[in-house]
Design a protein around this motif. Structure first.
Motif, PDB file in Angstrom:
ATOM      1  N   ARG A 237       0.879  -1.310   0.041  1.00  0.00           N
ATOM      2  CA  ARG A 237      -0.078   0.137   0.072  1.00  0.00           C
ATOM      3  C   ARG A 237       0.819   1.195   0.034  1.00  0.00           C
ATOM      4  O   ARG A 237       0.188   2.381  -0.120  1.00  0.00           O
ATOM      5  CB  ARG A 237      -0.902  -0.067   1.342  1.00  0.00           C
ATOM      6  N   GLY A 238       2.002   1.142  -0.080  1.00  0.00           N
ATOM      7  CA  GLY A 238       2.958   2.361   0.305  1.00  0.00           C
ATOM      8  C   GLY A 238       3.370   2.897  -1.275  1.00  0.00           C
ATOM      9  O   GLY A 238       2.917   2.498  -2.227  1.00  0.00           O
ATOM     10  N   PRO A 239       4.357   3.838  -1.018  1.00  0.00           N
ATOM     11  CA  PRO A 239       5.022   4.337   0.138  1.00  0.00           C
ATOM     12  C   PRO A 239       3.699   5.182   1.053  1.00  0.00           C
ATOM     13  O   PRO A 239       3.016   5.626   0.699  1.00  0.00           O
ATOM     14  CB  PRO A 239       5.866   5.290  -0.584  1.00  0.00           C
ATOM     15  N   HIS A 240       4.248   5.431   2.218  1.00  0.00           N
ATOM     16  CA  HIS A 240       3.652   6.003   3.329  1.00  0.00           C
ATOM     17  C   HIS A 240       4.740   7.172   4.002  1.00  0.00           C
ATOM     18  O   HIS A 240       5.777   6.828   3.760  1.00  0.00           O
ATOM     19  CB  HIS A 240       3.423   4.976   4.429  1.00  0.00           C
ATOM     20  N   SER A 241       3.948   8.167   4.222  1.00  0.00           N
ATOM     21  CA  SER A 241       4.642   8.889   5.139  1.00  0.00           C
ATOM     22  C   SER A 241       4.980   8.472   6.540  1.00  0.00           C
ATOM     23  O   SER A 241       4.065   7.709   7.033  1.00  0.00           O
ATOM     24  CB  SER A 241       3.694  10.335   5.180  1.00  0.00           C
TER      25      SER A 241
ATOM     26  N   ARG B   5       9.394  11.115  -0.664  1.00  0.00           N
ATOM     27  CA  ARG B   5       8.545  12.332  -0.140  1.00  0.00           C
ATOM     28  C   ARG B   5       7.075  11.620  -0.535  1.00  0.00           C
ATOM     29  O   ARG B   5       6.997  11.146  -1.472  1.00  0.00           O
ATOM     30  CB  ARG B   5       8.830  13.541  -0.970  1.00  0.00           C
ATOM     31  N   VAL B   6       6.202  11.734   0.591  1.00  0.00           N
ATOM     32  CA  VAL B   6       4.758  11.463   0.059  1.00  0.00           C
ATOM     33  C   VAL B   6       4.049  12.590   0.516  1.00  0.00           C
ATOM     34  O   VAL B   6       3.878  12.927   1.806  1.00  0.00           O
ATOM     35  CB  VAL B   6       4.507  10.157   0.930  1.00  0.00           C
TER      36      VAL B   6
ATOM     37  N   TYR C 162       8.559   6.609   3.490  1.00  0.00           N
ATOM     38  CA  TYR C 162       9.378   5.290   3.181  1.00  0.00           C
ATOM     39  C   TYR C 162       8.628   4.541   2.126  1.00  0.00           C
ATOM     40  O   TYR C 162       7.417   4.501   1.965  1.00  0.00           O
ATOM     41  CB  TYR C 162       9.637   4.494   4.236  1.00  0.00           C
ATOM     42  N   ALA C 163       9.543   3.877   1.203  1.00  0.00           N
ATOM     43  CA  ALA C 163       9.029   3.103   0.161  1.00  0.00           C
ATOM     44  C   ALA C 163       9.992   1.739   0.368  1.00  0.00           C
ATOM     45  O   ALA C 163      11.176   2.040   0.558  1.00  0.00           O
ATOM     46  CB  ALA C 163       9.033   3.828  -1.191  1.00  0.00           C
ATOM     47  N   THR C 164       9.398   0.628  -0.142  1.00  0.00           N
ATOM     48  CA  THR C 164      10.139  -0.597  -0.360  1.00  0.00           C
ATOM     49  C   THR C 164      11.169  -0.267  -1.630  1.00  0.00           C
ATOM     50  O   THR C 164      10.848   0.256  -2.563  1.00  0.00           O
ATOM     51  CB  THR C 164       9.294  -1.619  -0.352  1.00  0.00           C
ATOM     52  N   THR C 165      12.328  -1.146  -1.495  1.00  0.00           N
ATOM     53  CA  THR C 165      13.039  -1.046  -2.647  1.00  0.00           C
ATOM     54  C   THR C 165      12.619  -2.442  -3.720  1.00  0.00           C
ATOM     55  O   THR C 165      11.996  -3.176  -3.260  1.00  0.00           O
ATOM     56  CB  THR C 165      14.518  -1.238  -2.231  1.00  0.00           C
TER      57      THR C 165
END
Length: 145
Positions: free
Chosen positions: A82-86, A118-119, A125-128
């Motif tokens: 569901r990300g990225p999330h702040s 940036r969200v 953050y986001a997964t790589t």
């Protein structure tokens, strides 16, 4: 069981040894074979259990070793799905306190599993790709990698 290597640098688990031959297993492929004893040399400094862990693909090993519990794994899965999330969203939407969240995100960054982004104008953050591939392998999904 011991960790050994042949002349080409391939690492094996030594399963059985006789005076002239050894039965070995390649931990990455699972293939067992017999090799001449004089073709193998011991590998110092690597635990046989570490060698055995090579049976798990590296991206999945990275996820497994970076996640200390199910909550941490759930955070990584949520960021992927569901990300990225702040950071604000993560604090509001999870049961993690700020220090626990920061600790997990720091560990994930060190393992190369998340990256800062940036969200909606906020730090997030986001997964790589490495995390995405590792999680895909763990869940049995086809990876885009």
């Amino acid at each position: 069981m011991r960790t050994v290597r042949d002349d080409s640098g391939t690492v094996y688990l030594l399963l059985k040894e006789s005076s002239d031959a050894c039965r070995v297993r390649n931990p990455e492929t699972g293939e067992e074979s017999y090799r001449d004893s004089d073709e193998l040399e011991p590998v110092s400094g690597e635990s046989t259990l570490t060698t055995a862990a090579r049976a798990v693909p590296e991206p999945a090993r990275r996820v497994l070793t970076a996640t200390p519990d199910e909550r941490a794994l759930g955070l990584l899965v949520d960021l992927r799905e569901r990300g990225p999330h702040s950071v604000r969203h993560l604090l509001d939407d999870t049961d993690l306190c700020e220090s626990d969240l920061l600790g997990l995100l720091t560990e994930f960054r060190a393992a190369g599993l998340v990256e800062e982004t940036r969200v909606l104008g906020e730090r997030g953050y986001a997964t790589t790709d490495r995390a995405d591939e590792g999680l895909a392998r763990l869940t049995g999904e086809k990876s885009d990698q």
